[in-house]
Design a protein around this motif. Sequence first.
Motif, mmCIF file in Angstrom:
data_model
loop_
_atom_site.group_PDB
_atom_site.id
_atom_site.type_symbol
_atom_site.label_atom_id
_atom_site.label_comp_id
_atom_site.label_asym_id
_atom_site.label_seq_id
_atom_site.Cartn_x
_atom_site.Cartn_y
_atom_site.Cartn_z
ATOM 1 N N MET A 191 4.192 -9.165 -16.895
ATOM 2 C CA MET A 191 3.787 -10.546 -17.176
ATOM 3 C C MET A 191 3.755 -11.383 -15.908
ATOM 4 N N MET A 193 3.685 -15.347 -15.035
ATOM 5 C CA MET A 193 3.674 -16.784 -15.365
ATOM 6 C C MET A 193 4.059 -17.600 -14.134
ATOM 7 N N THR A 194 5.182 -17.213 -13.518
ATOM 8 C CA THR A 194 5.769 -18.008 -12.441
ATOM 9 C C THR A 194 4.836 -18.112 -11.229
ATOM 10 N N GLY A 199 8.150 -22.295 -12.037
ATOM 11 C CA GLY A 199 8.327 -21.176 -12.963
ATOM 12 C C GLY A 199 8.691 -21.692 -14.345
ATOM 13 N N SER A 200 9.640 -22.628 -14.395
ATOM 14 C CA SER A 200 10.008 -23.201 -15.696
ATOM 15 C C SER A 200 8.835 -24.004 -16.242
ATOM 16 N N PHE A 229 6.227 -14.300 -8.834
ATOM 17 C CA PHE A 229 7.330 -13.418 -9.247
ATOM 18 C C PHE A 229 6.822 -12.509 -10.351
ATOM 19 N N SER A 231 7.185 -8.956 -11.863
ATOM 20 C CA SER A 231 8.000 -7.746 -11.794
ATOM 21 C C SER A 231 7.201 -6.539 -12.255
ATOM 22 N N ILE A 437 21.003 -12.153 -13.152
ATOM 23 C CA ILE A 437 19.540 -12.002 -13.260
ATOM 24 C C ILE A 437 19.015 -12.491 -14.605
ATOM 25 N N ILE A 440 18.672 -16.177 -15.164
ATOM 26 C CA ILE A 440 17.618 -16.929 -14.465
ATOM 27 C C ILE A 440 16.230 -16.540 -14.980
ATOM 28 N N TRP A 441 16.041 -15.249 -15.226
ATOM 29 C CA TRP A 441 14.736 -14.750 -15.674
ATOM 30 C C TRP A 441 14.426 -15.256 -17.084
ATOM 31 N N GLU A 442 13.144 -15.494 -17.364
ATOM 32 C CA GLU A 442 12.705 -15.862 -18.713
ATOM 33 C C GLU A 442 13.330 -17.149 -19.236
ATOM 34 N N SER A 444 15.691 -20.281 -17.298
ATOM 35 C CA SER A 444 17.052 -20.408 -16.784
ATOM 36 C C SER A 444 17.899 -21.249 -17.743
ATOM 37 N N ASN A 446 19.354 -24.272 -18.004
ATOM 38 C CA ASN A 446 18.968 -25.602 -18.494
ATOM 39 C C ASN A 446 17.734 -25.508 -19.391
ATOM 40 N N LEU A 450 17.403 -26.902 -23.110
ATOM 41 C CA LEU A 450 16.369 -27.874 -23.497
ATOM 42 C C LEU A 450 15.470 -27.305 -24.596
HETATM 43 C C1 LIG Z 1 14.647 -10.495 -11.371
HETATM 44 C C2 LIG Z 1 13.597 -11.482 -11.752
HETATM 45 C C3 LIG Z 1 12.415 -11.024 -12.263
HETATM 46 C C4 LIG Z 1 11.400 -11.916 -12.604
HETATM 47 N N1 LIG Z 1 10.235 -11.426 -13.089
HETATM 48 C C5 LIG Z 1 9.247 -12.283 -13.441
HETATM 49 C C6 LIG Z 1 8.026 -11.783 -13.976
HETATM 50 O O1 LIG Z 1 7.836 -10.573 -14.166
HETATM 51 N N2 LIG Z 1 7.072 -12.666 -14.291
HETATM 52 C C7 LIG Z 1 7.232 -14.011 -14.140
HETATM 53 O O2 LIG Z 1 6.340 -14.760 -14.466
HETATM 54 N N3 LIG Z 1 8.374 -14.509 -13.609
HETATM 55 C C8 LIG Z 1 9.386 -13.677 -13.268
HETATM 56 N N4 LIG Z 1 10.555 -14.174 -12.749
HETATM 57 C C9 LIG Z 1 10.654 -15.577 -12.441
HETATM 58 C C10 LIG Z 1 11.560 -16.379 -13.358
HETATM 59 O O3 LIG Z 1 11.101 -16.317 -14.686
HETATM 60 C C11 LIG Z 1 11.644 -17.790 -12.794
HETATM 61 O O4 LIG Z 1 12.300 -17.700 -11.538
HETATM 62 C C12 LIG Z 1 12.398 -18.724 -13.710
HETATM 63 O O5 LIG Z 1 11.646 -18.965 -14.864
HETATM 64 C C13 LIG Z 1 12.703 -20.067 -13.022
HETATM 65 O O6 LIG Z 1 11.562 -20.595 -12.425
HETATM 66 P P1 LIG Z 1 11.582 -21.066 -10.897
HETATM 67 O O7 LIG Z 1 12.098 -19.955 -10.069
HETATM 68 O O8 LIG Z 1 10.260 -21.619 -10.534
HETATM 69 O O9 LIG Z 1 12.649 -22.221 -10.853
HETATM 70 P P2 LIG Z 1 12.422 -23.733 -11.305
HETATM 71 O O10 LIG Z 1 11.519 -23.811 -12.464
HETATM 72 O O11 LIG Z 1 12.101 -24.550 -10.127
HETATM 73 O O12 LIG Z 1 13.895 -24.097 -11.794
HETATM 74 C C14 LIG Z 1 14.958 -24.318 -10.868
HETATM 75 C C15 LIG Z 1 16.152 -24.818 -11.652
HETATM 76 O O13 LIG Z 1 15.831 -26.052 -12.285
HETATM 77 C C16 LIG Z 1 16.186 -26.011 -13.649
HETATM 78 N N5 LIG Z 1 15.288 -26.874 -14.414
HETATM 79 C C17 LIG Z 1 13.952 -26.723 -14.578
HETATM 80 N N6 LIG Z 1 13.477 -27.708 -15.372
HETATM 81 C C18 LIG Z 1 14.532 -28.492 -15.693
HETATM 82 C C19 LIG Z 1 14.692 -29.677 -16.474
HETATM 83 N N7 LIG Z 1 13.668 -30.239 -17.112
HETATM 84 N N8 LIG Z 1 15.925 -30.211 -16.595
HETATM 85 C C20 LIG Z 1 16.982 -29.649 -15.981
HETATM 86 N N9 LIG Z 1 16.893 -28.546 -15.231
HETATM 87 C C21 LIG Z 1 15.684 -27.971 -15.084
HETATM 88 C C22 LIG Z 1 16.111 -24.540 -14.041
HETATM 89 O O14 LIG Z 1 16.953 -24.261 -15.144
HETATM 90 C C23 LIG Z 1 16.589 -23.868 -12.766
HETATM 91 O O15 LIG Z 1 17.981 -23.786 -12.775
HETATM 92 C C24 LIG Z 1 11.588 -13.309 -12.414
HETATM 93 C C25 LIG Z 1 12.809 -13.777 -11.907
HETATM 94 C C26 LIG Z 1 13.813 -12.887 -11.583
HETATM 95 C C27 LIG Z 1 15.097 -13.422 -11.025
#
Ligand SMILES: Cc1cc2nc3c(=O)[nH]c(=O)nc-3n(C[C@H](O)[C@H](O)[C@H](O)COP(=O)(O)OP(=O)(O)OC[C@H]3O[C@@H](n4cnc5c(N)ncnc54)[C@H](O)[C@@H]3O)c2cc1C
Length: 562
Positions: A191, A193-194, A199-200, A229, A231, A437, A440-442, A444, A446, A450
């Motif tokens: 998949m 998305m990020t 990513g969120s 990101f 995987s 892991i 944070i994945w899928e 995080s 917060n 939410l």
């Molecule tokens: C091992 C691993 C494998 C992964 N594989 C994939 C993959 O195959 N495909 C894919 O698409 N992604 C993948 N990811 C990415 C992962 O899904 C994202 O890293 C994750 O969704 C967070 O997005 P971000 O890194 O952009 O952090 P951000 O979205 O910037 O978030 C940073 C922090 O802010 C917090 N936050 C965000 N919004 C809010 C809010 N409104 N209020 C309060 N706090 C908030 C989050 O909880 C987090 O703690 C993978 C990640 C890991 C670690």
Amino acid sequence: MKNTNTSQMSSQASHTHDVFNQSPALENYNVYQNDNALRDAVRRHGASWAEPQLLKYGEKTGTKEVIEWGFLANEHKPQFFPHDRQGFRVDEVKYHESYHKLMAMGLESGIHSSPWTTPQTGAHVARAAQSYLQSQVEAGHGCPLTMTFASVPSIKLTPKLADTWLPKILARGYDPRNIPHTEKHALTIGMGMTEKQGGSDVRANTTIAKPITATGAGEAYELTGHKWFTSAPMCDAFLVLAQVSEGLSCFLVPRWREDGSKNPIQVQRLKNKMGNVSNASSEIEMRGALGWMVGDPGRGVPAIIEMVAMTRFDCMIGSASGQHQAVSQAINHSMGRAAFGKTLIDQPLMRNVLADLQLEVEGSLAIAMRMAEAMDNSLSKNGNEQEALLLRLGLPAGKYWICKRTPFHAYEAMECLGGNGVTEDFIMARLYREAPINAIWEGSGNVQALDMLRALSKTPAVLDVWLQELNKTRGADKQLDHAVNKLKNEFADLHNAEYRARHIVDQLSLTMQASLLVEAGNTPVAEAFIASRLNERSAHNYGTLPQGLDLTAILDRANPWS
Ligand SMILES: Cc1cc2nc3c(=O)[nH]c(=O)nc-3n(C[C@H](O)[C@H](O)[C@H](O)COP(=O)(O)OP(=O)(O)OC[C@H]3O[C@@H](n4cnc5c(N)ncnc54)[C@H](O)[C@@H]3O)c2cc1C
């Protein structure tokens, strides 16, 4: 004669010590047979029929050979090769053969497909139990297994794609070759998305998709953009989000085009992760990559959320399984190691720590397996609406809570092995690096909290169903009743709910775990869980169980050899 004497002397001089007081390796044991909490859950939630196959699987996952695959797959990190030797773009990731063996084991036994191909009472429960066993060997390869399993409900939204793709996605077998999906009999799905900027907040995705001719579900588009990101980049296709004029939409993007040419999804580099290292995660760029729309235009989030719901469930199972493996190792070590004249398992303070760690596993498994049953009940033909509502709240709450509790749990279990726990020769270091892991994945922490609030505001009935479930044990324990009353008060005034979201999700999860443990009927476990987790203390450190609990009963359940 002279020579012999010299040799005897030197062999005596080189004998420095005998090795003793080291616990035996935890291998060649049946991971299912000796897991009382898992066996109880499997029976309680309608999957007794799967016990013979789970016993077989437990035997295999506990063999020295399979455990060794887990170590090797992590020791030899995946390597990325953008081109072949003649300079053709191949975007190939090469893995150690142990990784392939683990993939084959999971895919041949149907971890990615069994509830879809053989829906029956307890099908998701049985599959969750199997995944729980597999993941204790090694967590990284679980990522593509999970994504392949989870992609099915999303792809089903578009029958035109489902007809061609699902038979191969559901097939049992593993074909890691870097060739078009049309030439394979079994496929894996990832998949994307990020993106770099978010990513969120996937609605901020900038990847665009342009129709090649027609628009809409099942039609072909060309995608341009990046994913930050992604995987398991050797998957045969990926569910990817991209913008069209109607808004964010979901696409199935194959690695290869059907004419045998390479679809331009270019891997830029692999992530240098602190954990989950056997699983390659990559940064990719799509340069006009072919993709077919899944679901309707502008409905990308609802389409991919079908997949995300399943992967979030697997995060619960994966983290619970890591907790279980950690406790098994800690108990195994404590039974074989003595200090200050007593085996560690007989030291009162160590018993307190170990029993407390086991209680965490009991709670994690209780909520995860109840959600597996809710999946069985709600995803079956005559889908049960109540159970779907329970799942709607249970997925974010359970994923948040179990995954959030795991890193500290892993560390405490590691400490039970003393210095050995820190070395890479034991699995503890890997379990520890793996622990954050899933949190944070899928989505995080917060984001899960939410999402729980979103469910409450969009579908208030989810709370009624949650409270009805808790009501099943009303009157069984005063402390639990009190905690449920307090939980209800949290919703009396939703002012500042976002600020309080983590506190609310904590209470939702803890009360549900406690209630399920009471319902399960193991009194020592339920009593100790409630006494340690629903009391008025604001913090809970492992090894601080109150007095008067039946620790022997709890520890017996955790003994991997019993
Ligand atoms: C091992 C691993 C494998 C992964 N594989 C994939 C993959 O195959 N495909 C894919 O698409 N992604 C993948 N990811 C990415 C992962 O899904 C994202 O890293 C994750 O969704 C967070 O997005 P971000 O890194 O952009 O952090 P951000 O979205 O910037 O978030 C940073 C922090 O802010 C917090 N936050 C965000 N919004 C809010 C809010 N409104 N209020 C309060 N706090 C908030 C989050 O909880 C987090 O703690 C993978 C990640 C890991 C670690």
